[in-house]
Design an enzyme around this catalytic site. Structure first.
Site, PDB file in Angstrom:
ATOM      1  CG  ASP A  67      -0.302  -0.519   2.484  1.00  0.00           C
ATOM      2  OD1 ASP A  67       0.941  -0.501   2.563  1.00  0.00           O
ATOM      3  OD2 ASP A  67      -1.020  -0.944   3.393  1.00  0.00           O
ATOM      4  CG  ASN A 136      -9.204  -1.599  11.978  1.00  0.00           C
ATOM      5  OD1 ASN A 136      -8.249  -2.227  11.527  1.00  0.00           O
ATOM      6  ND2 ASN A 136      -9.669  -0.501  11.404  1.00  0.00           N
ATOM      7  CG  HIS A 138      -5.997  -2.309   8.945  1.00  0.00           C
ATOM      8  ND1 HIS A 138      -6.179  -1.099   9.585  1.00  0.00           N
ATOM      9  CD2 HIS A 138      -4.657  -2.476   8.887  1.00  0.00           C
ATOM     10  CE1 HIS A 138      -4.997  -0.588   9.889  1.00  0.00           C
ATOM     11  NE2 HIS A 138      -4.064  -1.402   9.489  1.00  0.00           N
ATOM     12  CD  GLU A 143      -8.934   0.827   7.611  1.00  0.00           C
ATOM     13  OE1 GLU A 143      -9.069   0.069   8.601  1.00  0.00           O
ATOM     14  OE2 GLU A 143      -8.156   1.799   7.600  1.00  0.00           O
TER      15      GLU A 143
HETATM   16  C1  F6R Z   1       1.267  -1.315   6.096  1.00  0.00           C
HETATM   17  C2  F6R Z   1       0.130  -2.198   6.273  1.00  0.00           C
HETATM   18  C3  F6R Z   1      -0.733  -2.105   7.492  1.00  0.00           C
HETATM   19  C4  F6R Z   1       0.061  -2.401   8.770  1.00  0.00           C
HETATM   20  C5  F6R Z   1      -0.856  -2.325   9.999  1.00  0.00           C
HETATM   21  C6  F6R Z   1      -0.083  -2.521  11.280  1.00  0.00           C
HETATM   22  O1  F6R Z   1       1.894  -1.569   4.853  1.00  0.00           O
HETATM   23  O2  F6R Z   1      -0.123  -2.976   5.416  1.00  0.00           O
HETATM   24  O3  F6R Z   1      -1.791  -3.030   7.366  1.00  0.00           O
HETATM   25  O4  F6R Z   1       0.631  -3.669   8.679  1.00  0.00           O
HETATM   26  O5  F6R Z   1      -1.490  -1.085  10.038  1.00  0.00           O
HETATM   27  O6  F6R Z   1       0.777  -1.439  11.461  1.00  0.00           O
HETATM   28  P1  F6R Z   1       1.920  -1.449  12.574  1.00  0.00           P
HETATM   29  O7  F6R Z   1       2.897  -2.484  12.175  1.00  0.00           O
HETATM   30  O8  F6R Z   1       2.514  -0.060  12.492  1.00  0.00           O
HETATM   31  O9  F6R Z   1       1.255  -1.737  13.866  1.00  0.00           O
END
Ligand code: F6R
Length: 244
Positions: A67, A136, A138, A143
């Protein structure tokens, strides 16, 4: 799902790096799907260390990131392009032309999304997809929703994700409101999925991913249906999942 319980973040990072390193040793021209965020930083650091020692060669590896924020230039320090260079690509012997991140600088989603899907498909989809998990549930920026997403798409970020990500920005208003994200279907095409989690704030999401119903309300729960999914998480993140 295969669950690997680790002591702490460092132990998680080292074990995840071991799985990725084994993949690259067994198939030097592997296609890797990569993630950003706090979770994989230790893993990338460990892989860079092994790369320097000559134990893990990335010269033939191709990567596709999950992403990118919409509206940030590739050189913006908050962009995922920048994150990947500074946390990983600048420290290993990968050919930067073999690394790919959705083009957040292009505001035309109709151009960016199909082009990214085609690139990932032409590469044959990832041999290994590395994922983190949001509080959450994701994955990527997919989401909670009424349906699972398919290909790369433009997402309106939820308030909870904006809040969680604001720790990396000066002000909450600076967090972009949209992102391009690989879809859940594309993630599921990876031949192996490695999802990592650390810390108590991920415990509910990790519980729902492993033990909850398979539902787009917790996007990570779909990984229960993947034939080769490894969860590497520390004690705190697995605190709501009984040890076997
Ligand atoms: C980022 C991504 C997100 C993160 C998720 C957890 O490329 O794909 O899904 O993996 O938001 O983020 P952290 O690791 O910062 O807790």
């Amino acid at each position: 799902m295969r669950i690997v319980r680790t002591k702490d973040y460092n132990d998680m990072s080292r074990k995840a790096a071991n799985v990725i390193s084994a993949q690259v040793i067994l198939k030097p021209d592997s296609v890797l799907g990569l993630a950003t965020g706090s979770t994989p930083i230790g893993t990338y650091k460990q892989l860079a260390e092994w790369n320097h020692k000559g134990d893990c060669d990335f010269s033939e590896v191709h990567t596709y990131n999950l992403d990118e924020y919409v509206g940030l230039s590739h050189d913006d320090p908050q962009s995922y392009h920048y994150f990947m260079r500074t946390n990983f690509f600048d420290h290993i012997n990968i050919d930067i032309n073999n690394t790919h991140v959705p083009d957040g600088a292009n505001l035309n989603a109709d151009e960016v999304c199909p082009a990214y899907d085609k690139m990932v498909a032409d590469a044959g989809y990832p041999d290994l997809q590395l994922l983190g998990i949001g509080r959450n549930g994701h994955i990527g920026f997919n989401e909670p929703d009424d349906v699972f997403s398919k290909g790369t798409h433009c997402v309106n970020l939820t308030e909870s994700t904006i809040k969680a990500n604001s720790r990396l920005f000066e002000r909450e208003e600076d967090v972009p409101r949209q992102a391009y994200s690989m879809g859940v279907q594309t993630i599921m095409y990876a031949r192996m999925i490695l999802i990592c989690a650390s810390g108590e704030d991920k415990a509910q999401a990790v519980h729902d991913m492993i033990l909850g119903p398979v539902t787009p309300r917790c996007p990570a729960s779909i990984l229960q249906l993947h034939h080769h999914c490894i969860v590497i998480a520390d004690e705190a993140a697995l605190s709501l999942v009984p040890a076997e």
